[in-house]
Write a protein that holds these residues in place. Structure first.
Motif, PDB file in Angstrom:
ATOM      1  N   ILE A   1     -24.659   9.602 -15.528  1.00 55.80           N
ATOM      2  CA  ILE A   1     -25.928   8.745 -14.636  1.00 55.80           C
ATOM      3  C   ILE A   1     -26.996   9.710 -14.409  1.00 55.80           C
ATOM      4  O   ILE A   1     -27.146  11.104 -14.318  1.00 55.80           O
ATOM      5  CB  ILE A   1     -25.343   9.037 -13.211  1.00 55.80           C
ATOM      6  CG1 ILE A   1     -24.005   8.144 -13.407  1.00 55.80           C
ATOM      7  CG2 ILE A   1     -25.806   8.061 -11.991  1.00 55.80           C
ATOM      8  CD1 ILE A   1     -22.555   8.136 -12.301  1.00 55.80           C
ATOM      9  N   LEU A   2     -28.475   9.251 -14.457  1.00 54.09           N
ATOM     10  CA  LEU A   2     -29.223   9.780 -14.427  1.00 54.09           C
ATOM     11  C   LEU A   2     -30.428   9.670 -13.124  1.00 54.09           C
ATOM     12  O   LEU A   2     -29.971   8.402 -12.044  1.00 54.09           O
ATOM     13  CB  LEU A   2     -30.880   9.504 -14.915  1.00 54.09           C
ATOM     14  CG  LEU A   2     -31.874   9.287 -15.189  1.00 54.09           C
ATOM     15  CD1 LEU A   2     -32.772  11.043 -14.779  1.00 54.09           C
ATOM     16  CD2 LEU A   2     -32.919   9.181 -16.149  1.00 54.09           C
ATOM     17  N   VAL A   3     -30.610  10.302 -11.518  1.00 49.38           N
ATOM     18  CA  VAL A   3     -31.033  10.436 -10.677  1.00 49.38           C
ATOM     19  C   VAL A   3     -32.385  10.721 -10.314  1.00 49.38           C
ATOM     20  O   VAL A   3     -33.238  12.160 -10.741  1.00 49.38           O
ATOM     21  CB  VAL A   3     -29.597  10.850  -9.979  1.00 49.38           C
ATOM     22  CG1 VAL A   3     -30.669  10.312  -8.729  1.00 49.38           C
ATOM     23  CG2 VAL A   3     -28.468  10.774  -9.813  1.00 49.38           C
ATOM     24  N   THR A   4     -33.455   9.593  -9.957  1.00 49.00           N
ATOM     25  CA  THR A   4     -34.962  11.072  -9.340  1.00 49.00           C
ATOM     26  C   THR A   4     -34.737  10.797  -8.008  1.00 49.00           C
ATOM     27  O   THR A   4     -34.107   9.687  -7.622  1.00 49.00           O
ATOM     28  CB  THR A   4     -35.267   9.146  -9.862  1.00 49.00           C
ATOM     29  OG1 THR A   4     -35.675   8.725  -9.048  1.00 49.00           O
ATOM     30  CG2 THR A   4     -35.300   9.511 -11.408  1.00 49.00           C
ATOM     31  N   VAL A   5     -34.936  11.557  -7.129  1.00 52.37           N
ATOM     32  CA  VAL A   5     -35.287  12.136  -5.985  1.00 52.37           C
ATOM     33  C   VAL A   5     -35.908  13.051  -5.499  1.00 52.37           C
ATOM     34  O   VAL A   5     -36.239  13.592  -7.036  1.00 52.37           O
ATOM     35  CB  VAL A   5     -33.596  12.489  -5.232  1.00 52.37           C
ATOM     36  CG1 VAL A   5     -32.771  13.732  -6.032  1.00 52.37           C
ATOM     37  CG2 VAL A   5     -32.838  12.474  -3.456  1.00 52.37           C
TER      38      VAL A   5
ATOM     39  N   THR B   1     -27.442  18.749 -13.940  1.00 55.42           N
ATOM     40  CA  THR B   1     -28.402  19.391 -14.819  1.00 55.42           C
ATOM     41  C   THR B   1     -29.070  18.937 -13.830  1.00 55.42           C
ATOM     42  O   THR B   1     -29.465  17.850 -13.535  1.00 55.42           O
ATOM     43  CB  THR B   1     -28.722  18.584 -16.022  1.00 55.42           C
ATOM     44  OG1 THR B   1     -27.606  19.378 -17.026  1.00 55.42           O
ATOM     45  CG2 THR B   1     -30.254  18.713 -16.622  1.00 55.42           C
ATOM     46  N   ILE B   2     -30.050  19.502 -12.936  1.00 55.14           N
ATOM     47  CA  ILE B   2     -31.586  19.489 -12.763  1.00 55.14           C
ATOM     48  C   ILE B   2     -32.335  19.924 -13.491  1.00 55.14           C
ATOM     49  O   ILE B   2     -33.050  20.215 -13.709  1.00 55.14           O
ATOM     50  CB  ILE B   2     -31.515  20.777 -11.647  1.00 55.14           C
ATOM     51  CG1 ILE B   2     -30.632  20.152 -10.509  1.00 55.14           C
ATOM     52  CG2 ILE B   2     -32.522  19.949 -10.577  1.00 55.14           C
ATOM     53  CD1 ILE B   2     -30.033  21.351  -9.044  1.00 55.14           C
TER      54      ILE B   2
ATOM     55  N   ARG C   1     -15.552  14.284 -10.379  1.00 53.37           N
ATOM     56  CA  ARG C   1     -15.079  13.016 -11.142  1.00 53.37           C
ATOM     57  C   ARG C   1     -15.560  13.401 -12.505  1.00 53.37           C
ATOM     58  O   ARG C   1     -14.607  12.234 -12.874  1.00 53.37           O
ATOM     59  CB  ARG C   1     -15.135  11.563 -10.379  1.00 53.37           C
ATOM     60  CG  ARG C   1     -14.201  11.650  -8.689  1.00 53.37           C
ATOM     61  CD  ARG C   1     -15.439  10.337  -7.982  1.00 53.37           C
ATOM     62  NE  ARG C   1     -14.186  11.021  -6.542  1.00 53.37           N
ATOM     63  CZ  ARG C   1     -14.263  11.418  -5.557  1.00 53.37           C
ATOM     64  NH1 ARG C   1     -15.360  12.516  -5.662  1.00 53.37           N
ATOM     65  NH2 ARG C   1     -13.721  11.541  -4.428  1.00 53.37           N
ATOM     66  N   GLY C   2     -15.442  14.083 -13.130  1.00 54.92           N
ATOM     67  CA  GLY C   2     -16.195  13.788 -14.349  1.00 54.92           C
ATOM     68  C   GLY C   2     -17.447  13.489 -14.653  1.00 54.92           C
ATOM     69  O   GLY C   2     -17.103  13.011 -16.418  1.00 54.92           O
ATOM     70  N   HIS C   3     -18.186  12.355 -14.284  1.00 56.63           N
ATOM     71  CA  HIS C   3     -18.917  12.302 -14.697  1.00 56.63           C
ATOM     72  C   HIS C   3     -20.188  12.563 -15.360  1.00 56.63           C
ATOM     73  O   HIS C   3     -20.230  13.982 -14.415  1.00 56.63           O
ATOM     74  CB  HIS C   3     -19.919  10.617 -13.695  1.00 56.63           C
ATOM     75  CG  HIS C   3     -18.882   9.703 -13.364  1.00 56.63           C
ATOM     76  ND1 HIS C   3     -18.252   8.809 -13.837  1.00 56.63           N
ATOM     77  CD2 HIS C   3     -17.858   9.431 -12.094  1.00 56.63           C
ATOM     78  CE1 HIS C   3     -17.641   7.867 -13.812  1.00 56.63           C
ATOM     79  NE2 HIS C   3     -17.178   8.109 -12.568  1.00 56.63           N
ATOM     80  N   GLN C   4     -21.485  12.680 -15.488  1.00 54.86           N
ATOM     81  CA  GLN C   4     -21.676  13.596 -16.671  1.00 54.86           C
ATOM     82  C   GLN C   4     -23.293  12.969 -15.338  1.00 54.86           C
ATOM     83  O   GLN C   4     -24.228  11.858 -15.513  1.00 54.86           O
ATOM     84  CB  GLN C   4     -22.711  13.845 -17.902  1.00 54.86           C
ATOM     85  CG  GLN C   4     -23.843  14.270 -17.958  1.00 54.86           C
ATOM     86  CD  GLN C   4     -24.022  14.318 -19.636  1.00 54.86           C
ATOM     87  OE1 GLN C   4     -22.751  14.479 -20.912  1.00 54.86           O
ATOM     88  NE2 GLN C   4     -25.040  14.221 -20.147  1.00 54.86           N
ATOM     89  N   ILE C   5     -23.897  13.585 -14.858  1.00 56.98           N
ATOM     90  CA  ILE C   5     -24.956  13.683 -14.037  1.00 56.98           C
ATOM     91  C   ILE C   5     -26.098  14.298 -14.577  1.00 56.98           C
ATOM     92  O   ILE C   5     -26.246  15.340 -14.532  1.00 56.98           O
ATOM     93  CB  ILE C   5     -24.890  14.076 -11.910  1.00 56.98           C
ATOM     94  CG1 ILE C   5     -23.649  13.731 -12.041  1.00 56.98           C
ATOM     95  CG2 ILE C   5     -26.114  13.208 -11.513  1.00 56.98           C
ATOM     96  CD1 ILE C   5     -23.296  12.075 -12.027  1.00 56.98           C
ATOM     97  N   THR C   6     -27.432  13.959 -14.060  1.00 58.44           N
ATOM     98  CA  THR C   6     -28.958  14.578 -14.410  1.00 58.44           C
ATOM     99  C   THR C   6     -29.489  13.721 -13.498  1.00 58.44           C
ATOM    100  O   THR C   6     -29.900  12.725 -12.789  1.00 58.44           O
ATOM    101  CB  THR C   6     -29.732  14.108 -15.390  1.00 58.44           C
ATOM    102  OG1 THR C   6     -28.349  14.322 -16.838  1.00 58.44           O
ATOM    103  CG2 THR C   6     -31.528  15.058 -15.935  1.00 58.44           C
TER     104      THR C   6
END
Length: 216
Positions: free
Chosen positions: A4-8, A56-57, A32-37
């Motif tokens: 999952i890629l998040v822009t904020v 990952t930020i 929960r095991g998801h890979q977050i950037t």
């Protein structure tokens, strides 16, 4: 597991309401095991890339000031397009900020699923505080014009989102996006960290909870 890629516009270690909700959700997904950037603006003294709570930020030279967008737009767009190829879904947090709005022209080049997470929208209503002095009055006119232009001239781009996340169904955006763009909204409802409830048996001093952000 999903990538999952998040822009904020604000994220750790910055603090505000959007940051708090985004941190709560991304941390929960990572646990929960998801890979977050998470992609967020660069701030002085902070690294361009780091790992925080398993997330990952990536910090970029893009930011919003006085409703105007600054920084290297092409580099930012190229980065998101490249990252989208490695992720299953991209979540843009809020309109009316550079990290979301600058992607409108290239949404058709972003290969993963696209989700818009709304924390409320400019409702164009005038309030007493807008007439406090000429600065508040002028800023209100400027802001209304900027956001009218945003929603008026980016209809085709906004329709490329696969879904919209809303905090609650009473927000003006819940009706706006469904009526104007035909995009289905999903209600997350508001939440707070479970530690808030634990404070009742720990802290003796008084504390308050903003009722707008907390459902009892």
């Amino acid at each position: 597991m999903m990538k999952i890629l998040v822009t904020v516009n604000t994220y750790y270690p910055m603090l505000d309401g959007v940051q708090a909700v985004t941190d709560y959700l991304t941390t929960g997904l990572a646990q929960r095991g998801h890979q977050i950037t998470v992609v967020t603006p660069m701030s002085p003294g902070l690294p361009a890339k780091e790992i925080y709570n398993g997330i990952t930020i990536i910090r970029v030279n893009i930011y919003t000031k006085y409703a105007l967008y600054h920084g290297n737009r092409d580099d930012y767009r190229d980065l998101i397009i490249k990252l989208s190829e490695k992720n299953d879904v991209m979540i843009n947090v809020c309109t009316q900020n550079a990290l979301t709005d600058l992607l409108f022209p290239v949404l058709n080049q972003i290969s993963c699923k696209k989700v818009l997470h709304i924390h409320g929208i400019n409702d164009f209503k005038w309030r007493k505080s807008d007439f406090m002095d000429w600065k508040h009055f002028a800023y209100k006119i400027w802001k209304n014009f900027q956001w009218w232009k945003l929603y008026q001239f980016n209809s085709d781009a906004i329709k490329k989102y696969d879904a919209v996340l809303q905090l609650h169904r009473f927000d003006p955006g819940y009706i706006f996006f469904k009526k104007k763009y035909g995009i289905k909204s999903y209600i997350l409802e508001n939440a707070c960290d479970k530690r808030l409830g634990e404070l009742n048996g720990i802290r003796k001093e008084k504390y308050c909870v903003c009722s707008k952000l907390y459902n009892s």
